[in-house]
Design an enzyme around this catalytic site. Structure first.
Site, PDB file in Angstrom:
ATOM      1  N   ILE A   1       7.757   0.019   6.593  1.00 38.45           N
ATOM      2  CA  ILE A   1       7.568  -1.274   5.903  1.00 38.45           C
ATOM      3  C   ILE A   1       7.127  -1.045   4.463  1.00 38.45           C
ATOM      4  CG2 ILE A   1       6.486  -3.546   6.037  1.00 38.45           C
ATOM      5  CD1 ILE A   1       5.686  -2.794   8.963  1.00 38.45           C
TER       6      ILE A   1
ATOM      7  N   LYS B   1      -8.533  -2.260  12.911  1.00 36.64           N
ATOM      8  CA  LYS B   1      -7.828  -3.424  12.377  1.00 36.64           C
ATOM      9  C   LYS B   1      -8.718  -4.668  12.372  1.00 36.64           C
ATOM     10  CE  LYS B   1      -4.034  -1.541  11.108  1.00 36.64           C
ATOM     11  NZ  LYS B   1      -3.806  -1.424   9.657  1.00 36.64           N
TER      12      LYS B   1
ATOM     13  N   TYR C   1      -7.846   2.217  17.057  1.00 38.26           N
ATOM     14  CA  TYR C   1      -6.953   1.610  16.065  1.00 38.26           C
ATOM     15  C   TYR C   1      -7.199   0.109  15.968  1.00 38.26           C
ATOM     16  CZ  TYR C   1      -2.561   0.017  13.935  1.00 38.26           C
ATOM     17  OH  TYR C   1      -1.622  -0.583  13.127  1.00 38.26           O
TER      18      TYR C   1
END
Length: 284
Positions: A13, A172, A168
């Site tokens: 991305i 976030k 993870y």
């Protein structure tokens, strides 16, 4: 000419966002770990867009000395910055126990939370000078699987228990909390976040995974959008002024973050802790 820094912009991305912004005539700087991959990505974007203003700076986001050095190099080279996109993330399911860095931080937390905080803090002055200074942090749709998740301040280095996936998502959540705090307390800079959905991955990047995990990624890819499609949200939030919300999904629709992310006392606790970890004096 508008200027953007994208971490991890040599693939996926990040690469597509770099290409899209280069197509719009922006000056793009990729913060990347691997020289060969960075050079290849920059050359490809220059050729595809006809924009010569695409370059890179090498950085290991898990090492704070490297982050500081990269920012110094950028400031020596450029006088302005309009957008910082903290796109890069460390998520390796093959790691079974915490990896501790030179800074005595758990590697995932260092890369996914501490580095975005440090980059944002060190580049704050340049972003404040821009007429449309922005920081865009990247979250994950996977957090929706943990609606009641709380940030465990006692396990930020995996000292109690470690799972690469759970770590993870903790990262976030922390990044959303940090973003909300900066959004409220940093004047003159728009801070937003993007909730990235399932995106098709380049399996060459996951050669080290087991056959089972590779098959899992292949199945997942069938229900995923392209990196190019997801990158359009990065580009829209970087270039357009009409989006004033905080968190946006792959359709550029505003969505809610986890409930815990909005707890202001916890946000401040995290922000203060990150300042202590990086020896950054709070100018907020």
């Amino acid at each position: 000419m508008k200027k953007v820094i994208i971490t991890g912009g040599n693939s996926g991305i990040g690469y597509q966002a770099a290409k899209q912004l280069a197509e719009k005539g922006w000056s793009v700087t990729l913060f990347c770990r691997r020289k060969a991959a960075a050079e290849q990505a920059c050359e490809k974007i220059r050729q595809q867009t006809g924009n010569p203003h695409v370059d890179y700076i090498l950085v290991d986001l898990s090492e704070m000395k490297s982050v500081r050095k990269a920012v110094e190099q950028y400031i020596q080279k450029e006088e302005t910055l309009d957008v910082l996109i903290n796109n890069a993330a460390d998520f390796d399911l093959s790691i079974k126990s915490p990896v501790i860095t030179k800074d005595r931080l758990e590697k995932q937390f260092a890369t996914n939370v501490v580095a975005p905080y440090l980059l944002s803090s060190l580049l704050k002055g340049l972003l404040e000078q821009s007429e449309s200074g922005r920081i865009i942090n990247i979250s994950s749709q996977g957090l929706m699987l943990y609606p009641f998740m709380k940030l465990d301040f006692e396990n930020l280095s995996g000292q109690k228990h470690y799972s690469p996936a759970k770590t993870y998502y903790q990262n976030k959540l922390a990044l959303l909390m940090l973003s909300l705090y900066m959004r409220k307390h940093w004047e003159g800079i728009k801070v937003q976040a993007i909730r990235v959905t399932n995106v098709k991955v380049d399996m060459r990047r996951y050669a080290h995974l087991s056959a089972f995990m590779k098959n899992l990624y292949k199945i997942k890819s069938r229900f995923s959008i392209s990196p190019e499609e997801m990158a359009k949200v990065y580009t829209v939030l970087s270039t357009e002024d009409s989006y004033e919300g905080f968190l946006y999904d792959e359709k550029c629709k505003e969505v809610k973050a986890n409930a815990f992310a909005y707890k202001e006392e916890e946000q401040k606790k995290l922000y203060t802790l990150l300042g202590q970890m990086t020896c950054v004096k709070d100018k907020a």
